[in-house]
Design an enzyme around this catalytic site. Structure first.
Site, PDB file in Angstrom:
ATOM      1  N   SER A  66       2.603  -8.555  22.594  1.00 15.39           N
ATOM      2  CA  SER A  66       3.601  -8.069  23.550  1.00 15.39           C
ATOM      3  C   SER A  66       4.567  -9.209  23.842  1.00 15.39           C
ATOM      4  O   SER A  66       4.160 -10.376  23.893  1.00 15.39           O
ATOM      5  CB  SER A  66       2.935  -7.642  24.855  1.00 15.39           C
ATOM      6  OG  SER A  66       3.917  -7.381  25.850  1.00 15.39           O
ATOM      7  N   TYR A 110      -2.309  -9.937  32.163  1.00 13.22           N
ATOM      8  CA  TYR A 110      -2.080  -9.180  30.922  1.00 13.22           C
ATOM      9  C   TYR A 110      -1.219 -10.013  29.964  1.00 13.22           C
ATOM     10  O   TYR A 110      -1.514 -10.092  28.756  1.00 13.22           O
ATOM     11  CB  TYR A 110      -1.388  -7.853  31.239  1.00 13.22           C
ATOM     12  CG  TYR A 110      -0.828  -7.116  30.040  1.00 13.22           C
ATOM     13  CD1 TYR A 110      -1.642  -6.332  29.222  1.00 13.22           C
ATOM     14  CD2 TYR A 110       0.540  -7.184  29.733  1.00 13.22           C
ATOM     15  CE1 TYR A 110      -1.117  -5.650  28.129  1.00 13.22           C
ATOM     16  CE2 TYR A 110       1.069  -6.498  28.648  1.00 13.22           C
ATOM     17  CZ  TYR A 110       0.247  -5.744  27.841  1.00 13.22           C
ATOM     18  OH  TYR A 110       0.773  -5.070  26.766  1.00 13.22           O
TER      19      TYR A 110
END
Ligand code: NAP
Length: 246
Positions: free
Chosen positions: A141, A155
């Site tokens: 990501s 995250y």
């Protein structure tokens, strides 16, 4: 055609990868955690492309289930490629409010799951293990370089680990016939955001992306499919952002 294993293939980016993989002629083994109906639908659509496709329930956070998923893929034929896509987000939180349990649960899927998935892939693909070579794509990501402050720094940290996993593993197996690359999506319109408690996130942040919109799962899958293909034969250790300039 050898088998492509896609973790988290029942919806979102993983389902789009399955569709592109099947269109390219791969037999596909896809995994899911809970939604058997969605997973079976994705497999059925893949079979419409004339390939073999199978959906397997396997939580990537559970080592034995990852091993079982690879065994199911083995039963379909020789493995050729793996996309370590399954991942979870967590509810919005500052770091000063997170619990260790939340972080551990997320790392079990996003990091431990990705490492174990890579382990099983290398054991089958690497020439050191008698394998034919192949390709691994990790789904990271852009959070790993944005940091996701005020939202989910933990995250983002898990996805930074995915970057390092891809870069290190690529070098480790580069002369064993295995290419390893990382694709980092930006803001992609999937159900992931709702699962993290922010169903309005795509609509809210979409206009702030430099290109002015969120991306689609298929736009990410296109990059993954290219990296899996022989067209990307000289790409390993690459990190490809699919993020609309974000
Ligand atoms: P999604 O729409 O929420 O789909 C997640 C998929 O992973 C589903 O197939 C789900 O299966 C499966 N899954 C979830 N937890 C699992 C587990 N523990 N074991 C096995 N499968 C599991 O997510 P997505 O947006 O496509 O995201 C895919 C990947 O892209 C993730 O790694 C995510 O972090 C990354 N990513 C997404 C975005 C974005 O904006 N969407 C941005 C950057 C990175 P079930 O349906 O059975 O639950």
């Amino acid at each position: 055609m050898p088998v492509l294993l896609v973790t988290g293939g029942s919806r979102g980016i993983g389902a789009a990868v399955v569709a592109r993989g099947a269109a390219a002629g791969w037999d596909v083994c896809l995994t899911y955690r809970s939604d058997a109906g969605a997973a079976e639908d994705v497999a059925a659509r893949a079979r419409e492309q004339g390939v073999e496709a199978r959906a397997v329930r396997a939580d990537v956070g559970v080592e034995a289930e990852v091993e079982a998923a690879f065994a199911a893929a083995d039963a379909m034929g020789p493995l050729g490629a793996v996309v370590a896509n399954a991942g979870v987000v967590v509810p919005k939180s500052r770091v000063d409010a997170v619990s260790a349990a939340r972080v551990a649960d997320m790392l079990a899927v996003n990091v431990v799951g990705a490492v174990v998935t890579c382990r099983e892939a290398v054991r089958r693909l690497s020439t050191v293990h008698g394998g034919p070579g192949g390709s691994i794509v990790l789904v990271g990501s852009v959070a790993s370089r944005l940091g996701s402050p005020g939202e989910y720094v933990d995250y983002a940290a898990s996805k930074a680990a995915v970057d390092a996993l891809g870069l290190g593993l690529a070098k480790e197996v580069a002369d064993e016939g295995v290419r390893v690359n990382v694709v980092r999506p930006g803001l992609i319109d999937t159900e992931l955001h709702a699962s993290g408690g922010q169903p309005d996130r795509v609509a809210r942040i979409g206009p702030t992306v430099p290109v002015g919109r969120p991306g689609t799962a298929d736009e990410v899958a296109a990059a993954i499919a290219w990296l899996l293909s022989d067209e990307a034969s000289y790409c390993t250790g690459s990190v490809v952002d699919v993020a609309g300039g974000r």
